[in-house]
Scaffold this active site. Structure first.
Site, mmCIF file in Angstrom:
data_model
loop_
_atom_site.group_PDB
_atom_site.id
_atom_site.type_symbol
_atom_site.label_atom_id
_atom_site.label_comp_id
_atom_site.label_asym_id
_atom_site.label_seq_id
_atom_site.Cartn_x
_atom_site.Cartn_y
_atom_site.Cartn_z
ATOM 1 N N ASP A 152 0.859 -1.171 0.000
ATOM 2 C CA ASP A 152 0.000 0.000 0.000
ATOM 3 C C ASP A 152 0.904 1.233 0.000
ATOM 4 O OD1 ASP A 152 -2.343 1.572 0.276
ATOM 5 O OD2 ASP A 152 -2.038 1.676 2.433
ATOM 6 N N LYS A 153 0.343 2.404 -0.279
ATOM 7 C CA LYS A 153 1.141 3.634 -0.277
ATOM 8 C C LYS A 153 0.949 4.426 1.011
ATOM 9 C CE LYS A 153 -0.083 7.540 -2.125
ATOM 10 N NZ LYS A 153 0.225 8.519 -1.052
ATOM 11 N N PHE A 164 -11.343 23.743 -6.683
ATOM 12 C CA PHE A 164 -10.562 22.788 -7.460
ATOM 13 C C PHE A 164 -11.455 21.682 -8.015
ATOM 14 C CE2 PHE A 164 -8.889 18.502 -7.289
ATOM 15 C CZ PHE A 164 -7.769 18.580 -8.098
ATOM 16 N N LYS A 204 -3.894 29.507 -7.204
ATOM 17 C CA LYS A 204 -2.781 28.574 -7.030
ATOM 18 C C LYS A 204 -3.146 27.280 -7.744
ATOM 19 C CE LYS A 204 -4.381 26.763 -2.564
ATOM 20 N NZ LYS A 204 -4.092 26.633 -1.134
ATOM 21 N N ARG A 237 6.496 18.202 -4.204
ATOM 22 C CA ARG A 237 5.230 18.496 -4.881
ATOM 23 C C ARG A 237 5.125 20.008 -5.020
ATOM 24 N NH1 ARG A 237 1.616 13.929 -3.193
ATOM 25 N NH2 ARG A 237 -0.148 15.319 -3.046
ATOM 26 N N ASP A 273 -4.985 5.904 -4.320
ATOM 27 C CA ASP A 273 -4.709 7.298 -4.663
ATOM 28 C C ASP A 273 -4.741 7.532 -6.164
ATOM 29 O OD1 ASP A 273 -4.528 8.519 -2.247
ATOM 30 O OD2 ASP A 273 -2.390 8.143 -1.994
ATOM 31 N N ASN A 330 -8.582 -1.409 4.274
ATOM 32 C CA ASN A 330 -8.664 -1.622 2.832
ATOM 33 C C ASN A 330 -7.528 -2.498 2.312
ATOM 34 O OD1 ASN A 330 -6.721 0.288 3.307
ATOM 35 N ND2 ASN A 330 -7.263 1.605 1.603
ATOM 36 N N ASP A 331 -6.566 -2.836 3.175
ATOM 37 C CA ASP A 331 -5.471 -3.723 2.791
ATOM 38 C C ASP A 331 -5.663 -5.137 3.325
ATOM 39 O OD1 ASP A 331 -4.055 -1.526 1.631
ATOM 40 O OD2 ASP A 331 -3.442 -0.927 3.640
#
Length: 1239
Positions: A444-445, A586, A609, A642, A724, A882-883
Site C-alpha cells: 500500500d502507499k 478545485f 494557485k 510536490r 490514490d 482496505n489492505d
C-alpha cells in the site's frame, strides 16, 4: 480532459480519476439507469427485488425478528438474517477444543499414520516393537501442537473480548444507557462522544456541530489520519436533538444488502409520510473514530459481520509454506518406499520360510501357519520396524524451530520502533522460512510507504529560491539550525524551516512580493476553522492545503476565521477582514483553485494557485520571473517535491460586475452546469501575474528508498497498489526510487493495446497459441515500469463487462450471444485466462508496477493473479482495513502497527512499525530461517534413513523375520534424546554469514527464491547419504564380528553386543555429521553434541544394569551387555573405523565444494574485505543524476491529489454556527488537526 469509461463495446477508456466498481457486486447493484447505448433506460419497475432489500426500523428490535427476515441456519432451524454486533475470530471454546484440535491434527497424514501404527503394535501377532515406542512420541507431538494452538486461540479470545466489551450509549427504555458493543442490535439508536470508536455502520441522525456535521478519522479503514466529514439529513438534524425526540423516532430505512463497498451506499428513509434519499455522506462506518464532534447520534444499519469493514476482510485462508507442501510430498514418497521395501521383505520371508525356516527344527514355534500367511504378518511387522523412516519427531521439531524463530523476530531490537514503543511481532509461527523465498511484494502507499504528512520545504518568490540552510544575512550554509518561530504568536512548534534569510525579509517588510506570497497562502484555500476550548482547530480538504496554511501561519500570516462572505487573517499581528466575492474550487480537470477578494481599501484581486502546467498557460506576457521560477520548479521536481504555482490578478469594478452576471447565469443553468461554470472561470483566470511557487514534501517513512533499492538487488519485485490518484502514486514512486529516470513508463492505454494485439495474433494464428514459449512484450535492454488505474485493470482483465452486457440483454429480453472476435471480448473462459496471464507476464517483465485507484478487492485480485500464473511466493504489506483482503490473499501478510488503525495488524502474519524493517525481516530473519530449516530437514531425513535402514540390511541375515537390529529402548529414545538436540540448535541458531553481511549482500537471498537448498534433489541426496551410512554402520561391525576373539578368549559376536556397537557407531556418526554441517558454533552447540553422546552412554549403562533388570525383567533384557562389549578394545577400534569411513567422504566432498564450487555465502566469507572495498569505490563514483529537461514531468502539485474542497459547504453557510460572541485574542498555540476530506 479525462477519458470516458469503457463499456463492453466502443468508447475510449475508463476514467483514471474514478475508483471502479467493486468486483463482488451483483447485477442488481449495477447502475440500472444506463441502456445498451449508454443512455438513460426507459422507465420501468425497479430491478432490485424486495427480497434482497435491507430494511431497518428505528427503536424496534423485534422488527428484525419477523418471519420474512428469517433464513435457514441448520437443518430446519431458522434465525434472523441480521447479524448481532459481536464479532468472533477465535476457533475453539471449552467444549470444542479437544475434539476439534484432534480432528485438525489427524488431518495431517503423518499423525494418522502413527495412530494406525500404534493400533498395529497392540496386535500381538504382528507387533515387533513395544507399543510405547510409538505412543510416547505421538502424545508428545499432539500435546505440544495442541498447547501452541491453545495459546494462539487464547490471544484471539482476548482480542475479541476487548473489542466486544467496548462501551457506548444506546437508547433503551426512553433514555440513553451504557451498553457493551456486543449487545448492540440493528435498529438501535446510539450516542457517540468525541474520540469514540464507531461500533457499527450507523446512519448519522444529528450531531452537536452545525447542520449535523460529524468529523471522522478513518485510520482503521485506510490508515489515513485525514478527517472526513459526514452530514446528517436536514430533517433529522431539525427534529432529533434531544433524548425524547430520539425515543419517538420510528423511521424505516430501506437500503442495499450488506456489501464490501467502502465508496458506495444507497438507501431511502421513510418517515412522517415522506421519503428521504440516503448516500455515503450520511453513513458512519464501523472502525472509524469520531473527532472534533462533541456528540453525535446514529441509527444502526449494519452490525457485526454485516458491516463494511468486516465484509472487506476477505476469507481467512490457511497458509502453508512451500517447504511444508514439499515436505508432505516427500513424506508420501517415503510412504511409497516404505510399502515397497516392506513388501519386498515380506516376499523374501515367504520364500525363506518355505526353503529354510519350515525345515529348521530349532525354529519351530508350534504355530500351524502357511508361508504366505507368515509373509503377510512379516509385512506388517516391517511396517512397524521401519516406521522411523517417517519420523514423528520431525513435526514437533519443526514446530519448536518455528516458535524459536518467531521469538527471535519479536526480540530483535533493530526492528523496535522506540518513538511509539512498538516492537516487531510475529503473529504466526508457521511461515518463518517462507520469508526467505519472497519474489513479489505488494505494498500500500499511504501510511505504509508514506507518513501521510505534508511538510512545507522550499519556495521560490520573485525568482529567488528559499529553503536551503541560510543565515539571516543571506549566506548559504552547509548545515543550519531550524528557525526559531517563537516570536510569532501563532507559530506551530513542530514546523521546521532552515532559511533564516526569508524570516528576516518578512520581518523587514521591504519585499512586497514575499508578503504577497504568504498572504495568498493564508487567503486562497478552503480550510475551515472552528474555535474549540479557546483554541483554533483547522480542517483541510487535503494534507497539502493544511501544510500551506500552516507555513503561512508560521511566517506571520494566520488564517483566523471565515464566514459565508468573509475571511479574516492576521497579517504580521494586524487583523484584516476580506470580503469573499467568489470561490472557484478545485476539480481534477481545472487543477487549480482561485478566490476573488475585495480588500478593505476597496481593491478587487484574484488569487490563484495550481499546477504549473495550467498556471503558465494563463500568465500575462508581462509576468516576470517565469524562466527562473521554471528552473526552480525543475530543481524541486528533481528532489521529488510536490510543487504549486501562485499568481494574482487585479480586477476593476466594471470587469467584476460583467463577470459576476455571467457567473450568476452559469450557476443557475439547468444542464451542463459544471461545464458552464468552468468556462466562466476561464474568463477570469487569465493574464495573471506570477508570484512564485511552493515545494511540499510528502514525507516518506524513514529509509523507504534504501529499503526498496536493497530488496530490488535481492531480485524482489515491488508493486504498489493504492487507491490514490495516478499522479500522486507516480510522484511517490519517484520519491521512494521505485521509479527512476531511465525507466520507460507504460500506462493503461499502452498496456491494453499491447494485450489486444497479442490476443488478435493468437486468434489469427492457432500455431502461436499452441506454442509454450512466449515472446516478451518489451524488446531491448531498457527498464520498463507499468502504471495502471483500477478502471483500466478491469478493462484489461475483462472484469464487469460480461455482467453489464448480461444486465442490458436481460432488460431487452434477449439471451447473450457469443462474443465475436471483432468486439474485443473473450470468446470463452480460457481466452479470458490467457488474457490475464498475458497481463501478468507483461507486468512481471517490468522493474516496477504501480496500480492506482484500485478497490480493496482489486488489490487482492492482483495478488491472486501473480500467485496463480507465476507460482511465486508473495508478500503484501499495508496498514488499513482496505489492505486486509490483500494481506490475507498473499502468502505472507505484513501489517504496519503503531498507527491507530489496527485492522491490518489483526489480519497479518507479521507486524512492525516501519516499512524499512521489511528489509531486515526478509534479508536477515527470512533468509536465516530458510537456510536453517533446509539444513535441519536435510539432516533429519539423513539421520533417520541411516538409523532405519540398518534394520533393512539386518533382515538379510535374520530370515526377513522382522527382527530389530537395535535394543527397543534405543529405538524409542533415538529421536527423542540421542540425536535431537544438536540438529534442533542448528535449526534455531545456525547462520552462514552475519546479519550485517546478509544486508550488505542482498544476492545471498536468491537461493531461497530458487528453492535450491531443499528440493527433491537434496532429498534424494539425503536418502543416498543415509543408505551409504547405514551400509557402513551395519557391514563393518558385521565383518568385525564374523571371526573374532576377545581378550578373555571369548567371542563377542553375540546379537546384543552387535546391537550396542552399531548403535554406538550410529550415535557418533550422526552427531559428528551435524558438527560438520554447523556453520555458526556457540557453546550451546558444542555442549549439545557432546551432551547427546554423553546422554547416550549414560542411559545405555543404566538400562543395561542388573538393578533395573531386577525391577523390570521383561522390559530391560540387555543386562550387562554394554559393560561387557565396550571393555573390548577391538570393538572400540571397530566403532572408530566405522565412524571414520562414514565421515571421510563427506569431509572430502565439503572440502572440494568450498574450494572448487563455492556457494554465494562461501564467496562472501572468503572475499569479505575485497567486497567491502568495492562497495566503497562504487559509492565514491556514484553521483546524483542531473534533471533532464524534456523528460516526463514527475511533479505532482497538490492539485493532482487534492479532492474537491469545501467550497460548496462554505458557500452554503451550513458549516457555520450562528451565535454571538467576540473572537478570542491570539493564543500562543493554535492546533491543527488531521485534514478532512469528503469520501
Amino acid at each position: 480532459m479525462s477519458r470516458g469509461r469503457v463499456d463492453s463495446q466502443g468508447s475510449l477508456g475508463p476514467d483514471d480519476e474514478v475508483v471502479p466498481y467493486s468486483d463482488d457486486e451483483t447485477d442488481d447493484e449495477l447502475d440500472p439507469s444506463m441502456d445498451e447505448d449508454g443512455g438513460p433506460a426507459a422507465p420501468g419497475p425497479d430491478i432490485q427485488s424486495s427480497e434482497s432489500s435491507w430494511s431497518v426500523k428505528a427503536n424496534d428490535r423485534d422488527y428484525c425478528k419477523r418471519p420474512e427476515f428469517q433464513r435457514k441456519s441448520f437443518l430446519c432451524m431458522k434465525k434472523s438474517k441480521y447479524s448481532g454486533n459481536a464479532i468472533r475470530t477465535y476457533k475453539y471454546n471449552v467444549l470444542t477444543f479437544i475434539p476439534m484440535n484432534l480432528y485438525e491434527q489427524f488431518k495431517r497424514v503423518a499423525n494418522l499414520y502413527f495412530l494406525a501404527l500404534l493400533i498395529l503394535q497392540i496386535i500381538p501377532e504382528i507387533s515387533t516393537l513395544p507399543w510405547y515406542t510409538t505412543l510416547v512420541p505421538l502424545v508428545l507431538v499432539l500435546g505440544i501442537t495442541a498447547i501452541k494452538d491453545l495459546v494462539d486461540d487464547l490471544a484471539r479470545h482476548r482480542m475479541d473480548k476487548e473489542i466486544n466489551n467496548r462501551k457506548c450509549e444506546v437508547l433503551q427504555d426512553g433514555r440513553f444507557q451504557e451498553s457493551k458493543w456486543r449487545f448492540i442490535q440493528v435498529g438501535d439508536v446510539v450516542r457517540l462522544k468525541k474520540n469514540d470508536f464507531i461500533p457499527a455502520d450507523l446512519l448519522l441522525l444529528s450531531s452537536s456541530n452545525p447542520n449535523s456535521l460529524c468529523y471522522v478519522e478513518t485510520a482503521e479503514l485506510d490508515g489515513e489520519t485525514n478527517l472526513k466529514f459526514k452530514m446528517g439529513l436536514k430533517v433529522t438534524d431539525e427534529h432529533l436533538q434531544d433524548e425524547n425526540q430520539m425515543a419517538r423516532f420510528n423511521a424505516t430505512v430501506v437500503c442495499e444488502e450488506p456489501n464490501n463497498r467502502l465508496d458506495k451506499f444507497t438507501g431511502t428513509m421513510h418517515w412522517k409520510n415522506d421519503r428521504f434519499p440516503l448516500d455515503l455522506d450520511n453513513l458512519l462506518l464501523r472502525g472509524c473514530r469520531v473527532r472534533n464532534t462533541e456528540l453525535s447520534h446514529g441509527l444502526v444499519i449494519y452490525a457485526g459481520f454485516d458491516t463494511k469493514i468486516m465484509r472487506n476482510g476477505g476469507k481467512t485462508r490457511f497458509k502453508r509454506t512451500k517447504i511444508d507442501q514439499l515436505m508432505n510430498y516427500m513424506v508420501y514418497t517415503i510412504f511409497v518406499v516404505l510399502i515397497l521395501v516392506c513388501a519386498g521383505l515380506a516376499i523374501g520371508h515367504t520364500y525363506w520360510y518355505e526353503d529354510i525356516g519350515s525345515k529348521a527344527w530349532y525354529l519351530f514355534d508350534g504355530k500351524d501357519q502357511t508361508a504366505s500367511y507368515r509373509g503377510f504378518l512379516s509385512f506388517w511387522g516391517y511396517i512397524i520396524v521401519l516406521n522411523t523412516m517417517v519420523p514423528i519427531s520431525l513435526y514437533v521439531s519443526v514446530e519448536v524451530i518455528r516458535l524459536g524463530q518467531s521469538k527471535f523476530i519479536n526480540w530483535d531490537l533493530q526492528m523496535y520502533y522506540q518513538e511509539k514503543d512498538t516492537p516487531a511481532k510475529a503473529r504466526t509461527t508457521t511461515l518463518n522460512e517462507q520469508l526467505g523465498q519472497i519474489e513479489y511484494i505488494f505494498s500500500d502507499k499511504t501510511g505504509t510507504l508514506t507518513q501521510n504528512i505534508m511538510a512545507f520545504k522550499k519556495c521560490t518568490i520573485s525568482g529567488r529560491s528559499y529553503g536551503d540552510p541560510t543565515s539571516a544575512e543571506g549566506v548559504t550554509l552547509d548545515r543550519g539550525r531550524p528557525v526559531d518561530f517563537s516570536k510569532f504568536p501563532y507559530a506551530d512548534r513542530t514546523f521546521q524551516f532552515f532559511d533564516h534569510y526569508l524570516v528576516t525579509c518578512i520581518q523587514s517588510k521591504k519585499d512586497k512580493d514575499i508578503l504577497e506570497f504568504f498572504k495568498l497562502l493564508s487567503l486562497c484555500h478552503t480550510v475551515m476553522v472552528e474555535e474549540k476550548e479557546g483554541e483554533l482547530v483547522y480542517q483541510a480538504a487535503s494534507p497539502d492545503e493544511g501544510a500551506l496554511v500552516t507555513a503561512a501561519r508560521n511566517f506571520g500570516f494566520v488564517f483566523l476565521s471565515r464566514t459565508q462572505d468573509t475571511i479574516t487573517i492576521s497579517e504580521m499581528g494586524t487583523e484584516a477582514t476580506y470580503e469573499m466575492l467568489a470561490l472557484l474550487d478545485f476539480n481534477s480537470d481545472r487543477k487549480r483553485m482561485s478566490i476573488l477578494l475585495k480588500f478593505p481599501d476597496g481593491r478587487i484581486r484574484l488569487y490563484c494557485k495550481g499546477a504549473d502546467t495550467v498556471i503558465y498557460e494563463r500568465l500575462s506576457p508581462q509576468s516576470r520571473h517565469k524562466e527562473t521560477t521554471q528552473e526552480a520548479l525543475d530543481i524541486f521536481a528533481n528532489e521529488t517535491l510536490r510543487t504549486l504555482c501562485l499568481c494574482y490578478k487585479d480586477i476593476s469594478q466594471a470587469d467584476f460586475q460583467a463577470w459576476s452576471r455571467k457567473h450568476k447565469e452559469a450557476s443557475v443553468a439547468t444542464s451542463n452546469r459544471e461545464e458552464a461554470l468552468d468556462r466562466v472561470y476561464e474568463l477570469l483566470e487569465k493574464d495573471m501575474m506570477l508570484i512564485g511557487a511552493t515545494a511540499i514534501e510528502d514525507k516518506l517513512q524513514e529509509g523507504v528508498p534504501q529499503t526498496i533499492a536493497k530488496l530490488a538487488k535481492a531480485d524482489i519485485k515491488i508493486w504498489v497498489l493504492t487507491g490514490d490518484k495516478k499522479e500522486t502514486a507516480e510522484n511517490i514512486g519517484y520519491s521512494c526510487e521505485l521509479l527512476t529516470d531511465d525507466m520507460q513508463i507504460h500506462y493503461g492505454e499502452d498496456v491494453n493495446e499491447k494485450l489486444t494485439i497479442r490476443q488478435a495474433n493468437r486468434r489469427n494464428n492457432p500455431i502461436a497459441k499452441a506454442k509454450k514459449t512466449k515472446e516478451p512484450f518489451f524488446s531491448g535492454n531498457e527498464k520498463n515500469a507499468l502504471i495502471i488505474t483500477g478502471g483500466w485493470l478491469n478493462e484489461i482483465l475483462y472484469e464487469k463487462k460480461k455482467k453489464r452486457r448480461r444486465l442490458r440483454l436481460r432488460r431487452l429480453g434477449k439471451r447473450p450471444s457469443p462474443s465475436s472476435p471483432q468486439d474485443n471480448q473473450p470468446q470463452d473462459d480460457i481466452e479470458k485466462e490467457m488474457r490475464q496471464e498475458d497481463f501478468v507476464d507483461m507486468a512481471c517483465e517490468c522493474s516496477a508496477v504501480i496500480c492506482c485507484r484500485v478497490t480493496p478487492k482489486q488489490k487482492a485480485n492482483v495478488v491472486s493473479l501473480v500467485k496463480r500464473y507465476k507460482k511465486a511466493v508473495t508478500l503484501s504489506i499495508g496498514d488499513g482495513a482496505n489492505d486486509v483482503n490483500m494481506i490475507k490473499t498473499a502468502d505472507i501478510g505484513v501489517g504496519i502497527s503503531g498507527q491507530e488503525g489496527m485492522q491490518a495488524v489483526m489480519s497479518s502474519d507479521y507486524a512492525f512499525a516501519q516499512f524499512c524493517y521489511l528489509e531486515r525481516l526478509l534479508l536477515v530473519h527470512g533468509r536465516w530461517s530458510y537456510i536453517r530449516m533446509c539444513k535441519f530437514l536435510r539432516y533429519f531425513f539423513y539421520k533417520n534413513f541411516a538409523f532405519t535402514l540398518v534394520h533393512f540390511w539386518y533382515s538379510f541375515f535374520s530370515g526377513y523375520s522382522s527382527q530389530v537390529a537395535y535394543e527397543d529402548w534405543f529405538i524409542t529414545l533415538y529421536n527423542v534424546a540421542y540425536s535431537s538436540l544438536p540438529v534442533l540448535l542448528v535449526g534455531l541458531l545456525d547462520q552462514d554469514v552475519s546479519d550485517k553481511l546478509s544486508l550488505k549482500f542482498p544476492k545471498l537471498y536468491t537461493p531461497g527464491q530458487q528453492g535450491i537448498l531443499f528440493n527433491y534433489k537434496t532429498f534424494f541426496i539425503s536418502l543416498f547419504h543415509g543408505i551409504f551410512t547405514s551400509l557402513i554402520i551395519f557391514f563393518i561391525p558385521y565383518g568385525a564380528f564374523l571371526q573374532t576373539m576377545g581378550q578373555d578368549g571369548e567371542a563377542p559376536s553375540d546379537y546384543q553386543s552387535f546391537a550396542v556397537v552399531t548403535a554406538s557407531s550410529l550415535i557418533f556418526t550422526v552427531n559428528l555429521q551435524i558438527s560438520l554441517d554447523t556453520s555458526y558454533w556457540t557453546f550451546v552447540n558444542c555442549f549439545a553434541v557432546l551432551g547427546s553422546i554423553a546422554i547416550y552412554f549414560g542411559i545405555m549403562f543404566d538400562i543395561h544394569s542388573a538393578g533395573i533388570h531386577v525391577l523390570f525383567p521383561s522390559a530391560f533384557t540387555f543386562t550387562g551387555v554394554a559393560s561387557n562389549a565396550l571393555r573390548q578394545p577391538y570393538l572400540w577400534l571397530t566403532i572408530i573405523l566405522t565412524v571414520g569411513i562414514s565421515l571421510l567422504p563427506v569431509i572430502c566432498i565439503q572440502f572440494l565444494c568450498k574450494t572448487i564450487w563455492p556457494g554465494v555465502g562461501d564467496k562472501v566469507q572468503r572475499n569479505r574485505r575485497k567486497y567491502e572495498a568495492e562497495e566503497e569505490e562504487e559509492e565514491r563514483k556514484k553521483k546524483p543524476t542531473a534533471f533532464q529537461r524534456g523528460r516526463r514531468s514527475r511533479r505532482s502539485a497538490y492539485a493532482f491529489s487534492h479532492s474537491r474542497g469545501y467550497a460548496d459547504l462554505i458557500a452554503s453557510g451550513r458549516s457555520f454556527r450562528q451565535r454571538p460572541g467576540a473572537r478570542r485574542s491570539p493564543q500562543d498555540s493554535i492546533h491543527e488537526v488531521p485534514q478532512a476530506e469528503n469520501i
